[in-house]
Scaffold this active site. Structure first.
Site, PDB file in Angstrom:
ATOM      1  N   SER A 136       0.011 -32.453 -60.807  1.00 28.05           N
ATOM      2  CA  SER A 136      -1.119 -33.136 -60.558  1.00 28.05           C
ATOM      3  C   SER A 136      -1.913 -32.740 -59.805  1.00 28.05           C
ATOM      4  CB  SER A 136      -1.127 -34.701 -60.248  1.00 28.05           C
ATOM      5  OG  SER A 136      -0.231 -35.306 -61.449  1.00 28.05           O
TER       6      SER A 136
ATOM      7  N   HIS B 232      -3.583 -33.566 -66.817  1.00 25.92           N
ATOM      8  CA  HIS B 232      -2.879 -32.473 -66.957  1.00 25.92           C
ATOM      9  C   HIS B 232      -3.510 -31.334 -67.897  1.00 25.92           C
ATOM     10  CE1 HIS B 232       0.362 -34.309 -64.347  1.00 25.92           C
ATOM     11  NE2 HIS B 232      -0.283 -35.460 -65.034  1.00 25.92           N
TER      12      HIS B 232
ATOM     13  N   HIS C 110       5.985 -35.155 -68.681  1.00 20.81           N
ATOM     14  CA  HIS C 110       7.136 -35.764 -67.768  1.00 20.81           C
ATOM     15  C   HIS C 110       7.964 -36.833 -68.478  1.00 20.81           C
ATOM     16  CE1 HIS C 110       3.467 -34.911 -65.518  1.00 20.81           C
ATOM     17  NE2 HIS C 110       4.208 -34.920 -64.320  1.00 20.81           N
TER      18      HIS C 110
ATOM     19  N   TYR D 117       8.425 -39.894 -67.879  1.00 25.85           N
ATOM     20  CA  TYR D 117       7.644 -41.317 -68.422  1.00 25.85           C
ATOM     21  C   TYR D 117       6.839 -41.052 -69.618  1.00 25.85           C
ATOM     22  CZ  TYR D 117       3.893 -39.004 -65.656  1.00 25.85           C
ATOM     23  OH  TYR D 117       2.928 -38.499 -65.132  1.00 25.85           O
ATOM     24  N   GLU D 118       6.634 -39.799 -70.125  1.00 29.25           N
ATOM     25  CA  GLU D 118       5.775 -39.834 -71.169  1.00 29.25           C
ATOM     26  C   GLU D 118       6.820 -40.135 -72.571  1.00 29.25           C
ATOM     27  OE1 GLU D 118       2.623 -36.650 -71.327  1.00 29.25           O
ATOM     28  OE2 GLU D 118       4.002 -36.087 -69.406  1.00 29.25           O
TER      29      GLU D 118
ATOM     30  N   ALA E  30       2.625 -33.480 -57.108  1.00 28.12           N
ATOM     31  CA  ALA E  30       2.170 -34.460 -56.190  1.00 28.12           C
ATOM     32  C   ALA E  30       3.020 -35.333 -55.894  1.00 28.12           C
ATOM     33  CB  ALA E  30       0.976 -35.237 -57.026  1.00 28.12           C
TER      34      ALA E  30
ATOM     35  N   MET F   9       7.873 -37.735 -59.640  1.00 30.61           N
ATOM     36  CA  MET F   9       8.218 -38.034 -60.896  1.00 30.61           C
ATOM     37  C   MET F   9       8.597 -36.673 -61.814  1.00 30.61           C
ATOM     38  SD  MET F   9       5.608 -41.224 -61.649  1.00 30.61           S
ATOM     39  CE  MET F   9       5.294 -42.273 -60.395  1.00 30.61           C
ATOM     40  N   SER F  10       8.657 -35.607 -61.219  1.00 32.55           N
ATOM     41  CA  SER F  10       8.797 -34.461 -61.845  1.00 32.55           C
ATOM     42  C   SER F  10       9.716 -33.403 -61.237  1.00 32.55           C
ATOM     43  CB  SER F  10       7.640 -33.711 -61.942  1.00 32.55           C
ATOM     44  OG  SER F  10       6.986 -33.318 -61.011  1.00 32.55           O
TER      45      SER F  10
ATOM     46  N   ASN G 260      -0.322 -39.359 -51.204  1.00 32.03           N
ATOM     47  CA  ASN G 260      -0.512 -40.938 -50.823  1.00 32.03           C
ATOM     48  C   ASN G 260       0.728 -41.051 -49.819  1.00 32.03           C
ATOM     49  OD1 ASN G 260       0.590 -40.595 -53.739  1.00 32.03           O
ATOM     50  ND2 ASN G 260       1.458 -42.484 -52.661  1.00 32.03           N
TER      51      ASN G 260
ATOM     52  N   HIS H 209      -3.029 -43.993 -59.285  1.00 25.87           N
ATOM     53  CA  HIS H 209      -3.144 -42.689 -59.718  1.00 25.87           C
ATOM     54  C   HIS H 209      -4.422 -42.005 -59.413  1.00 25.87           C
ATOM     55  CE1 HIS H 209      -2.208 -39.245 -62.324  1.00 25.87           C
ATOM     56  NE2 HIS H 209      -3.119 -39.425 -63.185  1.00 25.87           N
TER      57      HIS H 209
HETATM   58  N1  HPA Z   1       5.557 -42.229 -55.862  1.00 20.20           N
HETATM   59  C1  HPA Z   1       6.059 -41.656 -57.091  1.00 20.20           C
HETATM   60  N2  HPA Z   1       5.578 -40.218 -57.501  1.00 20.20           N
HETATM   61  C2  HPA Z   1       4.189 -40.072 -56.974  1.00 20.20           C
HETATM   62  C3  HPA Z   1       3.722 -40.815 -55.899  1.00 20.20           C
HETATM   63  C4  HPA Z   1       4.301 -41.837 -55.395  1.00 20.20           C
HETATM   64  O1  HPA Z   1       4.041 -42.560 -54.361  1.00 20.20           O
HETATM   65  N3  HPA Z   1       2.449 -40.294 -55.473  1.00 20.20           N
HETATM   66  C5  HPA Z   1       2.401 -38.913 -56.449  1.00 20.20           C
HETATM   67  N4  HPA Z   1       3.317 -38.941 -57.177  1.00 20.20           N
END
Ligand code: HPA
Length: 281
Positions: A31, A63, A85, A87-88, A115, A209-210, A233, A245
């Site tokens: 990302s 993406h 991912h 989650y998809e 990210a 998450m990756s 973040n 997001h």
């Molecule tokens: N948590 C999980 N995955 C992420 C985050 C987060 O805070 N920020 C970017 N990807």
């Protein structure tokens, strides 16, 4: 031949047809990294992922689904957009099919970008973290019997999964980079503040998450592996953070210049760090 091996075989043939020989390095974009990376390449050749039959396509916006071959620091670099991912709804073998195809083609090194949420107050949004190691919280493993290319289980050693020489060389040229531990979770909901406190206590510095399935598959295929997170973040609850997001994408965009510099440096120091073990075909 298993159906997974035949997917890999046909993607590898398509890679060869479009781009010729394998690149010196494959870069999997996460990302927010795609726009920055684009501007770095010279003699760029773009091919949409739909040209590589069997390559899983992203189901999430943002993406960019294409491969870009070009030169950078005198090396042939393949940028892979459109990461998929767990989650998809994808299985581990689908998450790593691209990386396995790059290895089968003869690519000996891979740089995985993502990210992540920062678990540490002293890792501010915008800062970059080379992986020292990972904790697989809840991402699927591509080495289970039903996830490998040929249906065999693999008991892979993961010590020094993220190449220590490559990382050290990179940190020497980019003084602001501080290695840390990444915990990978399935998502797509962000963590609860209680989970954030839990993972902090377990020694993780960033959460995402990756990346972990791809790193495991790449190491098993004999590739040299490196991964870099951009903190987009503070993780949930840290300093009152409420991750979204939109925030992830906005921060990635804002800090794109530093990210591009780190990417450039990671490619540039690769030859000093030596190549991986995959043989060119
Ligand atoms: N948590 C999980 N995955 C992420 C985050 C987060 O805070 N920020 C970017 N990807």
């Amino acid at each position: 031949m298993s159906s997974e091996s035949s997917h890999i075989q046909s993607i590898q043939e398509a890679l060869k047809k479009h781009f010729g020989n394998a690149p010196d390095i494959g870069v999997v974009l996460g990302s927010g990294w795609a726009e920055q990376a684009d501007g770095l390449l010279e003699n760029i050749q773009r091919v949409p992922l739909t040209e590589f039959s069997g390559w899983p396509l992203p189901r999430v916006q943002g993406h960019s689904p294409e491969l870009r071959m070009g030169t950078l620091e005198g090396k042939r670099v393949l940028l892979c957009g459109g990461r998929v991912h767990a989650y998809e709804g994808y299985e581990a073998k689908e998450l790593v099919r691209g990386v396995r195809s790059l290895a089968a083609w003869g690519t000996s090194a891979v740089l995985l970008l993502n990210a992540a949420g920062s678990l540490r107050e002293d890792r501010a949004p915008g800062s970059l973290m080379p992986f020292a190691d990972h904790i697989n919280g809840s991402l699927p493993n591509p080495l289970c019997t039903d996830q490998t290319a040929d249906g065999t289980v693999v008991f892979q050693n993961l010590v020094d999964l993220y190449d220590p020489t490559w990382r050290t060389e990179l940190c020497q040229t980019q003084a602001t980079l501080r290695p840390g531990v990444y915990v990978g979770l399935r998502g797509p909901s962000y963590e609860t503040p209680a989970e954030v406190r839990y993972w902090q206590g377990q020694g993780a510095d960033a959460v995402g998450m990756s990346t972990i399935p791809e790193a495991i598959a790449a190491r098993t295929a004999g590739m040299k592996v490196m991964a870099l997170s951009m903190m987009t973040n503070y993780a949930a609850g840290l300093g009152g953070s409420q991750p979204s997001h939109a925030e992830v994408l906005e921060t990635a965009k804002k800090h794109g210049v530093q990210a591009a510099q780190a990417l450039l440096a990671a490619v540039s120091v690769l030859s000093r760090a030596g190549k991986g073990k995959v043989k060119s075909k």
